[in-house]
Design a protein around this motif. Structure first.
Motif, PDB file in Angstrom:
ATOM      1  N   VAL A  62      50.751  45.190  40.155  1.00 51.67           N
ATOM      2  CA  VAL A  62      49.763  44.646  40.052  1.00 51.67           C
ATOM      3  C   VAL A  62      48.931  45.167  41.424  1.00 51.67           C
ATOM      4  O   VAL A  62      49.485  44.938  42.454  1.00 51.67           O
ATOM      5  N   PRO A 168      45.587  39.611  44.385  1.00 54.63           N
ATOM      6  CA  PRO A 168      45.150  40.546  43.254  1.00 54.63           C
ATOM      7  C   PRO A 168      43.710  40.938  43.289  1.00 54.63           C
ATOM      8  O   PRO A 168      42.752  40.240  43.557  1.00 54.63           O
ATOM      9  N   GLU A 170      40.305  42.902  41.395  1.00 55.74           N
ATOM     10  CA  GLU A 170      39.563  42.358  40.301  1.00 55.74           C
ATOM     11  C   GLU A 170      40.139  43.008  38.946  1.00 55.74           C
ATOM     12  O   GLU A 170      40.792  44.014  38.924  1.00 55.74           O
ATOM     13  N   ASP A 171      39.887  42.602  37.752  1.00 58.47           N
ATOM     14  CA  ASP A 171      40.441  42.838  36.567  1.00 58.47           C
ATOM     15  C   ASP A 171      40.230  44.374  36.215  1.00 58.47           C
ATOM     16  O   ASP A 171      41.167  44.858  35.641  1.00 58.47           O
ATOM     17  N   TYR A 172      39.372  45.043  36.541  1.00 62.61           N
ATOM     18  CA  TYR A 172      38.820  46.354  36.311  1.00 62.61           C
ATOM     19  C   TYR A 172      39.564  47.153  36.903  1.00 62.61           C
ATOM     20  O   TYR A 172      39.778  48.535  36.475  1.00 62.61           O
ATOM     21  N   HIS A 173      40.452  46.883  37.960  1.00 60.11           N
ATOM     22  CA  HIS A 173      41.470  47.583  38.736  1.00 60.11           C
ATOM     23  C   HIS A 173      42.875  47.580  38.176  1.00 60.11           C
ATOM     24  O   HIS A 173      43.460  48.790  38.242  1.00 60.11           O
ATOM     25  N   GLN A 174      43.100  46.711  37.499  1.00 57.64           N
ATOM     26  CA  GLN A 174      44.623  46.606  36.940  1.00 57.64           C
ATOM     27  C   GLN A 174      44.581  47.468  35.728  1.00 57.64           C
ATOM     28  O   GLN A 174      43.801  47.782  34.745  1.00 57.64           O
ATOM     29  N   ASP A 175      45.669  48.279  35.890  1.00 55.58           N
ATOM     30  CA  ASP A 175      46.196  49.286  34.678  1.00 55.58           C
ATOM     31  C   ASP A 175      45.012  50.153  34.436  1.00 55.58           C
ATOM     32  O   ASP A 175      44.652  50.655  33.250  1.00 55.58           O
ATOM     33  N   TYR A 176      44.445  50.516  35.448  1.00 56.26           N
ATOM     34  CA  TYR A 176      43.306  51.672  35.554  1.00 56.26           C
ATOM     35  C   TYR A 176      43.691  52.846  34.683  1.00 56.26           C
ATOM     36  O   TYR A 176      42.995  53.304  33.993  1.00 56.26           O
ATOM     37  N   LYS A 179      43.845  52.351  31.053  1.00 56.58           N
ATOM     38  CA  LYS A 179      42.398  51.918  30.503  1.00 56.58           C
ATOM     39  C   LYS A 179      41.402  53.211  30.541  1.00 56.58           C
ATOM     40  O   LYS A 179      40.569  53.582  29.732  1.00 56.58           O
TER      41      LYS A 179
END
Length: 213
Positions: A62, A168, A170-176, A179
């Motif tokens: 994460v 953690p 922001e969501d847009y950084h996760q699994d970049y 994605k």
């Protein structure tokens, strides 16, 4: 739908706050039985996250922030380099499959430990590299690895410190990398990450050492 009582609303709010605080704590209990937690910083967290997630035994990585003086920082705040945080990654792993020692060895081979407050094309204290231990056992392994690196390189700037609160990202950084594969690969190539790793580590670059233990 029946309206909740005032007491019920208060309890829900209290539980929600407690869960949020626990999730942010560096010493929060691992949610999945049998998994342990490690924290690393290696410059851009998109790359560090993607590197660790390819390893057998790693359940998740994460992206987030560690080591700063501002609570719940945003990416915009951290990117200014004024909060004291560095881009870090929380790794949850199965110690029956991969050891903490192996994760630490792998991390070294995915960073440039010879530079301060930067990694590859990214500059600033928010990109400093680090290993953040959670307990005495992790501390011994991390510090031993630092001594080994100091014997290999003239100067080592990677910090080895006790883990603090992890926030953690922001969501847009996760699994970049998953994605946005084309943008990720373009960034990684243009940043010269793999070229520099090859120069530093040779055939060991980006690999899990066979004798990591």
């Amino acid at each position: 739908m029946r309206p909740r009582s005032l007491l019920g609303l208060v309890l829900v709010a209290m539980l929600g706050t407690a869960c949020a605080q626990a999730d942010e704590s560096a010493n929060a209990p691992v949610e999945q039985a049998g998994l342990e937690t490690a924290y690393f910083a290696g410059g851009c967290f998109w790359c560090t996250e993607a590197d660790f997630e390819k390893l057998d035994g790693v359940a998740e990585a994460v992206s987030g922030y560690m080591g700063g003086k501002v609570a719940s920082p945003s990416y915009k705040e951290v990117s200014r380099g004024t909060t004291g945080h560095t881009e870090a990654v929380r790794v949850r792993y199965d110690p029956e499959v991969i050891s903490y020692r192996a994760l630490v060895a792998f991390h070294w081979r995915n960073i440039d430990p010879t530079v301060a407050n930067r990694q590859f094309c990214d500059r600033g204290s928010q990109y400093r590299s680090g290993i953040y231990y959670r307990d005495d056992a992790q501390a011994r392994i991390a510090r031993d690895s630092l001594e080994t690196m100091q014997q290999r390189f003239d100067t080592v700037h990677t910090e080895v410190e006790k883990a603090t609160t992890f926030y953690p990202a922001e969501d847009y950084h996760q699994d970049y990398a998953d994605k946005n594969p084309l943008r990720y690969q373009a960034y990684r190539f243009n940043c010269g990450r793999d070229a520099r790793l090859k120069k530093l580590w040779g055939d060991e670059a980006g690999k899990l050492p066979a004798d990591a233990g």
